[in-house]
Design a protein around this motif. Structure first.
Motif, PDB file in Angstrom:
ATOM      1  N   SER A 101     -45.922 -35.307  42.368  1.00  0.00           N
ATOM      2  CA  SER A 101     -45.416 -35.014  41.022  1.00  0.00           C
ATOM      3  C   SER A 101     -43.894 -34.912  41.036  1.00  0.00           C
ATOM      4  CB  SER A 101     -46.037 -33.716  40.494  1.00  0.00           C
ATOM      5  OG  SER A 101     -45.874 -32.658  41.418  1.00  0.00           O
ATOM      6  N   VAL A 102     -43.265 -35.561  40.065  1.00  0.00           N
ATOM      7  CA  VAL A 102     -41.801 -35.597  39.998  1.00  0.00           C
ATOM      8  C   VAL A 102     -41.345 -35.554  38.540  1.00  0.00           C
ATOM      9  CG1 VAL A 102     -41.477 -36.899  42.145  1.00  0.00           C
ATOM     10  CG2 VAL A 102     -41.804 -38.124  39.988  1.00  0.00           C
ATOM     11  N   VAL A 158     -43.923 -33.970  33.305  1.00  0.00           N
ATOM     12  CA  VAL A 158     -44.151 -34.253  34.720  1.00  0.00           C
ATOM     13  C   VAL A 158     -44.866 -35.594  34.869  1.00  0.00           C
ATOM     14  CG1 VAL A 158     -46.342 -32.973  34.747  1.00  0.00           C
ATOM     15  CG2 VAL A 158     -45.123 -33.392  36.896  1.00  0.00           C
ATOM     16  N   PHE A 159     -44.408 -36.398  35.817  1.00  0.00           N
ATOM     17  CA  PHE A 159     -45.088 -37.639  36.175  1.00  0.00           C
ATOM     18  C   PHE A 159     -45.765 -37.416  37.522  1.00  0.00           C
ATOM     19  CE2 PHE A 159     -42.066 -39.252  33.102  1.00  0.00           C
ATOM     20  CZ  PHE A 159     -42.803 -40.209  32.424  1.00  0.00           C
ATOM     21  N   MET A 160     -47.068 -37.654  37.585  1.00  0.00           N
ATOM     22  CA  MET A 160     -47.826 -37.490  38.821  1.00  0.00           C
ATOM     23  C   MET A 160     -48.240 -38.869  39.317  1.00  0.00           C
ATOM     24  SD  MET A 160     -49.914 -34.064  37.645  1.00  0.00           S
ATOM     25  CE  MET A 160     -50.052 -34.634  35.945  1.00  0.00           C
ATOM     26  N   LEU A 161     -47.611 -39.304  40.394  1.00  0.00           N
ATOM     27  CA  LEU A 161     -47.814 -40.644  40.938  1.00  0.00           C
ATOM     28  C   LEU A 161     -48.953 -40.606  41.941  1.00  0.00           C
ATOM     29  CD1 LEU A 161     -44.026 -41.408  41.372  1.00  0.00           C
ATOM     30  CD2 LEU A 161     -45.514 -42.096  39.490  1.00  0.00           C
ATOM     31  N   ILE A 162     -49.910 -41.511  41.777  1.00  0.00           N
ATOM     32  CA  ILE A 162     -51.169 -41.451  42.520  1.00  0.00           C
ATOM     33  C   ILE A 162     -51.314 -42.648  43.462  1.00  0.00           C
ATOM     34  CG2 ILE A 162     -53.682 -41.377  42.283  1.00  0.00           C
ATOM     35  CD1 ILE A 162     -53.206 -40.245  39.430  1.00  0.00           C
ATOM     36  N   CYS A 184     -47.449 -47.652  43.907  1.00  0.00           N
ATOM     37  CA  CYS A 184     -48.442 -46.640  43.543  1.00  0.00           C
ATOM     38  C   CYS A 184     -49.610 -47.285  42.797  1.00  0.00           C
ATOM     39  CB  CYS A 184     -47.808 -45.558  42.667  1.00  0.00           C
ATOM     40  SG  CYS A 184     -46.407 -44.706  43.456  1.00  0.00           S
ATOM     41  N   GLN A 185     -50.795 -46.694  42.957  1.00  0.00           N
ATOM     42  CA  GLN A 185     -52.006 -47.235  42.340  1.00  0.00           C
ATOM     43  C   GLN A 185     -52.203 -46.783  40.897  1.00  0.00           C
ATOM     44  OE1 GLN A 185     -54.448 -49.471  43.530  1.00  0.00           O
ATOM     45  NE2 GLN A 185     -52.707 -49.873  44.871  1.00  0.00           N
ATOM     46  N   GLY A 186     -51.612 -45.671  40.540  1.00  0.00           N
ATOM     47  CA  GLY A 186     -51.782 -45.159  39.184  1.00  0.00           C
ATOM     48  C   GLY A 186     -50.863 -43.979  38.945  1.00  0.00           C
ATOM     49  N   TYR A 187     -50.976 -43.400  37.767  1.00  0.00           N
ATOM     50  CA  TYR A 187     -50.136 -42.242  37.460  1.00  0.00           C
ATOM     51  C   TYR A 187     -50.755 -41.424  36.335  1.00  0.00           C
ATOM     52  CZ  TYR A 187     -48.216 -43.934  32.959  1.00  0.00           C
ATOM     53  OH  TYR A 187     -48.049 -44.327  31.650  1.00  0.00           O
TER      54      TYR A 187
END
Length: 277
Positions: free
Chosen positions: A184-185, A123-127, A200-203
């Motif tokens: 999350s994607v 899972v990638f969680m984009l912040i 996005c600022q982070g992940y």
């Protein structure tokens, strides 16, 4: 004494085919720290599969993985399950959020993408993505691409210590006044994790260790797990090469397959004769 000498000579002659078959079997296999680098990977030019050329580098006994989005430390290579585990030093985890668009994300060169892709349970969680991010375009109202992957997602990730006191917008799968602070994607949904293009600022990234059960995000395995694969016919070619004592590689000019048989190369296997110098 004569009988003993003849016996030793006879045994030595019996071993000659084995020396021929296996004496140069590991010409391309190398090590970096405690990791074994074997086909389809290699550190030497001409070894391994051309789809993985210029990918791995051993620096002070630390194995590094380099693609267009940046460099990552290789924590593990699982040849049985065909996966690598990578670490990005600017990856957020349960203790720390790394913002300021410093993370690598994950973007593979188009010519390399058939051979490398994050696993389906990663899972990638984009912040901190902006409302104008392409991530949210085409999803009006409460319908967003954000969702859990293998039981992991932002709803649980918000429970991490790293989020304490940040005043995030915990709005789940939809938003009214703005997008959620975390989305999350799966990799397959966006094809590339480019923080700049996504706004996005982070992940963060985590992967499943099923059947191991974890109770919360503080026990997740943070990192990027990448699946690697090669063509079926290439796999068969390499097995035939290695079965005859060769090392599977490629011609650095034409990128065609070569079986390296010590001092000479073959386009098939080491039992076929010296067919390519």
């Amino acid at each position: 004494m004569l009988i003993s000498s003849v016996s030793i000579l006879f045994q030595a002659l019996l071993l000659l085919p084995l020396v021929h078959a296996y004496g140069h079997a590991n010409a391309c296999r190398t090590y970096c720290g405690n990791l074994t680098i074997d086909h389809p990977f290699a550190l030497q030019s001409g070894c391994g599969h051309p789809g993985f050329r210029d990918l791995l580098f051993c620096i002070n006994d630390v194995l590094m993985f380099h693609i267009s989005s940046g460099s990552y430390r290789v924590l593990d290579i699982d040849y049985a399950y065909q996966s690598l585990t990578l670490h990005d030093p600017h990856l957020s985890n349960c203790d720390t959020l790394v913002l300021g668009n410093r993370g690598n994300g994950f973007v593979v060169e188009p010519w390399r993408s058939p051979y490398l892709t994050p696993t389906a349970d990663n899972v990638f969680m984009l912040i901190g993505c902006s409302a104008e991010s392409s991530l949210f375009q085409g999803f009006p109202g409460k319908h967003l691409p954000c969702r859990n992957v293998s039981g992991m997602g932002c709803e649980d990730y918000y429970g991490c210590q790293a989020w304490t006191g940040l005043g995030f917008s915990r709005l789940g799968s939809g938003y009214r006044s703005g997008p959620p602070e975390c989305c999350s994607v799966p990799f397959e949904a966006i094809k590339a994790v480019n923080l700049t293009k996504l706004g996005c600022q982070g992940y963060s990234s985590a992967y499943s260790l099923a059947p191991l059960r974890v109770t919360g995000p503080d026990e997740w395995s943070y990192g990027i797990r990448v699946k690697f694969s090669v063509e079926v016919n290439r796999e068969s070619y390499c097995k035939a090469c290695e079965a005859t004592g060769g090392s599977c590689g490629y011609d650095i000019d034409g990128l065609t397959g070569l079986c390296m048989c010590g001092s000479w190369n073959s386009t098939s296997n080491c039992d076929s004769g010296n067919s390519s110098l």
